[in-house]
Design a protein around this motif. Sequence first.
Motif, PDB file in Angstrom:
ATOM      1  N   ALA A  91      67.167  72.828  -1.948  1.00  0.00           N
ATOM      2  CA  ALA A  91      67.565  74.125  -0.796  1.00  0.00           C
ATOM      3  C   ALA A  91      66.323  74.925  -1.067  1.00  0.00           C
ATOM      4  O   ALA A  91      65.863  75.623   0.060  1.00  0.00           O
ATOM      5  N   MET A  92      65.780  75.281  -2.116  1.00  0.00           N
ATOM      6  CA  MET A  92      64.555  76.129  -2.281  1.00  0.00           C
ATOM      7  C   MET A  92      63.278  75.605  -1.398  1.00  0.00           C
ATOM      8  O   MET A  92      62.581  76.181  -0.674  1.00  0.00           O
ATOM      9  N   LEU A  93      63.038  74.311  -1.493  1.00  0.00           N
ATOM     10  CA  LEU A  93      61.975  73.734  -0.961  1.00  0.00           C
ATOM     11  C   LEU A  93      62.268  73.665   0.512  1.00  0.00           C
ATOM     12  O   LEU A  93      61.166  73.587   1.268  1.00  0.00           O
ATOM     13  N   THR A  94      63.299  73.629   1.195  1.00  0.00           N
ATOM     14  CA  THR A  94      63.609  73.816   2.395  1.00  0.00           C
ATOM     15  C   THR A  94      63.237  75.091   3.071  1.00  0.00           C
ATOM     16  O   THR A  94      62.845  75.187   4.245  1.00  0.00           O
ATOM     17  N   LEU A  95      63.303  76.244   2.088  1.00  0.00           N
ATOM     18  CA  LEU A  95      62.591  77.341   2.797  1.00  0.00           C
ATOM     19  C   LEU A  95      61.242  77.644   2.559  1.00  0.00           C
ATOM     20  O   LEU A  95      60.707  78.497   3.445  1.00  0.00           O
ATOM     21  N   LEU A  96      60.605  76.618   2.035  1.00  0.00           N
ATOM     22  CA  LEU A  96      59.267  76.939   1.814  1.00  0.00           C
ATOM     23  C   LEU A  96      58.338  76.074   3.000  1.00  0.00           C
ATOM     24  O   LEU A  96      59.046  75.035   3.356  1.00  0.00           O
ATOM     25  N   PRO A  97      57.199  76.470   3.100  1.00  0.00           N
ATOM     26  CA  PRO A  97      56.666  75.597   4.209  1.00  0.00           C
ATOM     27  C   PRO A  97      56.144  74.397   3.736  1.00  0.00           C
ATOM     28  O   PRO A  97      56.262  74.144   2.410  1.00  0.00           O
ATOM     29  N   ARG A  98      56.040  73.447   4.658  1.00  0.00           N
ATOM     30  CA  ARG A  98      55.820  71.772   4.243  1.00  0.00           C
ATOM     31  C   ARG A  98      54.406  71.601   3.756  1.00  0.00           C
ATOM     32  O   ARG A  98      54.168  70.842   2.734  1.00  0.00           O
ATOM     33  N   ALA A  99      53.472  72.336   4.295  1.00  0.00           N
ATOM     34  CA  ALA A  99      51.945  72.252   3.953  1.00  0.00           C
ATOM     35  C   ALA A  99      51.243  73.434   3.562  1.00  0.00           C
ATOM     36  O   ALA A  99      51.845  74.551   4.298  1.00  0.00           O
ATOM     37  N   ILE A 100      50.390  73.656   2.773  1.00  0.00           N
ATOM     38  CA  ILE A 100      49.462  74.714   2.521  1.00  0.00           C
ATOM     39  C   ILE A 100      48.217  74.475   3.164  1.00  0.00           C
ATOM     40  O   ILE A 100      47.666  73.426   2.865  1.00  0.00           O
ATOM     41  N   ARG A 101      47.943  75.657   4.164  1.00  0.00           N
ATOM     42  CA  ARG A 101      46.804  75.416   4.593  1.00  0.00           C
ATOM     43  C   ARG A 101      45.894  76.432   4.359  1.00  0.00           C
ATOM     44  O   ARG A 101      46.355  77.603   4.366  1.00  0.00           O
ATOM     45  N   THR A 102      44.484  76.155   4.069  1.00  0.00           N
ATOM     46  CA  THR A 102      43.473  77.286   3.723  1.00  0.00           C
ATOM     47  C   THR A 102      43.066  77.904   5.185  1.00  0.00           C
ATOM     48  O   THR A 102      42.973  77.086   6.023  1.00  0.00           O
ATOM     49  N   SER A 103      42.674  79.101   5.304  1.00  0.00           N
ATOM     50  CA  SER A 103      42.548  79.684   6.497  1.00  0.00           C
ATOM     51  C   SER A 103      40.956  79.520   6.647  1.00  0.00           C
ATOM     52  O   SER A 103      40.030  79.561   5.767  1.00  0.00           O
ATOM     53  N   ASP A 104      40.397  79.247   7.699  1.00  0.00           N
ATOM     54  CA  ASP A 104      38.985  78.899   7.888  1.00  0.00           C
ATOM     55  C   ASP A 104      38.236  80.204   8.376  1.00  0.00           C
ATOM     56  O   ASP A 104      36.989  80.556   8.368  1.00  0.00           O
ATOM     57  N   LYS A 105      39.344  81.274   8.751  1.00  0.00           N
ATOM     58  CA  LYS A 105      38.951  82.572   9.340  1.00  0.00           C
ATOM     59  C   LYS A 105      38.535  83.359   7.897  1.00  0.00           C
ATOM     60  O   LYS A 105      39.365  83.531   7.113  1.00  0.00           O
ATOM     61  N   PRO A 106      37.097  84.261   7.886  1.00  0.00           N
ATOM     62  CA  PRO A 106      37.268  85.123   6.678  1.00  0.00           C
ATOM     63  C   PRO A 106      38.106  86.364   6.780  1.00  0.00           C
ATOM     64  O   PRO A 106      38.557  87.023   8.032  1.00  0.00           O
ATOM     65  N   VAL A 107      38.539  86.681   5.881  1.00  0.00           N
ATOM     66  CA  VAL A 107      39.682  87.821   5.474  1.00  0.00           C
ATOM     67  C   VAL A 107      39.037  89.084   5.813  1.00  0.00           C
ATOM     68  O   VAL A 107      38.093  89.336   4.993  1.00  0.00           O
ATOM     69  N   LYS A 108      39.488  90.138   6.594  1.00  0.00           N
ATOM     70  CA  LYS A 108      38.776  91.216   6.800  1.00  0.00           C
ATOM     71  C   LYS A 108      39.503  92.488   5.924  1.00  0.00           C
ATOM     72  O   LYS A 108      40.810  92.839   6.369  1.00  0.00           O
ATOM     73  N   ASP A 109      39.228  92.649   4.862  1.00  0.00           N
ATOM     74  CA  ASP A 109      40.049  93.404   3.903  1.00  0.00           C
ATOM     75  C   ASP A 109      39.190  94.833   3.438  1.00  0.00           C
ATOM     76  O   ASP A 109      39.662  95.161   2.335  1.00  0.00           O
ATOM     77  N   ASP A 110      38.342  95.179   4.335  1.00  0.00           N
ATOM     78  CA  ASP A 110      37.464  96.284   4.037  1.00  0.00           C
ATOM     79  C   ASP A 110      38.106  97.406   4.888  1.00  0.00           C
ATOM     80  O   ASP A 110      37.782  97.697   5.925  1.00  0.00           O
ATOM     81  N   PHE A 111      38.942  97.991   4.319  1.00  0.00           N
ATOM     82  CA  PHE A 111      39.900  99.115   5.172  1.00  0.00           C
ATOM     83  C   PHE A 111      39.024 100.460   5.348  1.00  0.00           C
ATOM     84  O   PHE A 111      38.718 101.126   4.912  1.00  0.00           O
TER      85      PHE A 111
END
Length: 111
Positions: A91-111
């Motif tokens: 039941a718990m695994l059904t709620l989680l995504p099937r695959a984990i993918r890393t993002s190729d886009k850089p994260v913009k975290d400079d607020f």
Amino acid sequence: MAKTMRPYSRYGREATVLLGQLIRLARISRKLTHEELAERAGVSRGLVHRIEKGDPGCAIGAVFEVAAIVGVRLFDADQSTLATGIAANTAMLTLLPRAIRTSDKPVKDDF
């Protein structure tokens, strides 16, 4: 082709040795030979010997089957507890995504 040995953690190596020893003790206390246990589990006598020696390269299904035959309890649970745990995890695994993918886009975290 030469077979390369996979490095295992100390914990992993010691856990397989301990499980192998528990299986061997249970087999001997039930007065089963390697051959008899191998026949009941549907595996070779050599595989039973490797399991008892704590070889981490043995198939997990074979190890669990041999343990079950000689009465070594894994997860300190009975059949209904295992079934309940499997259902809860499913039941718990059904709620989680099937695959984990890393993002190729850089994260913009400079607020």
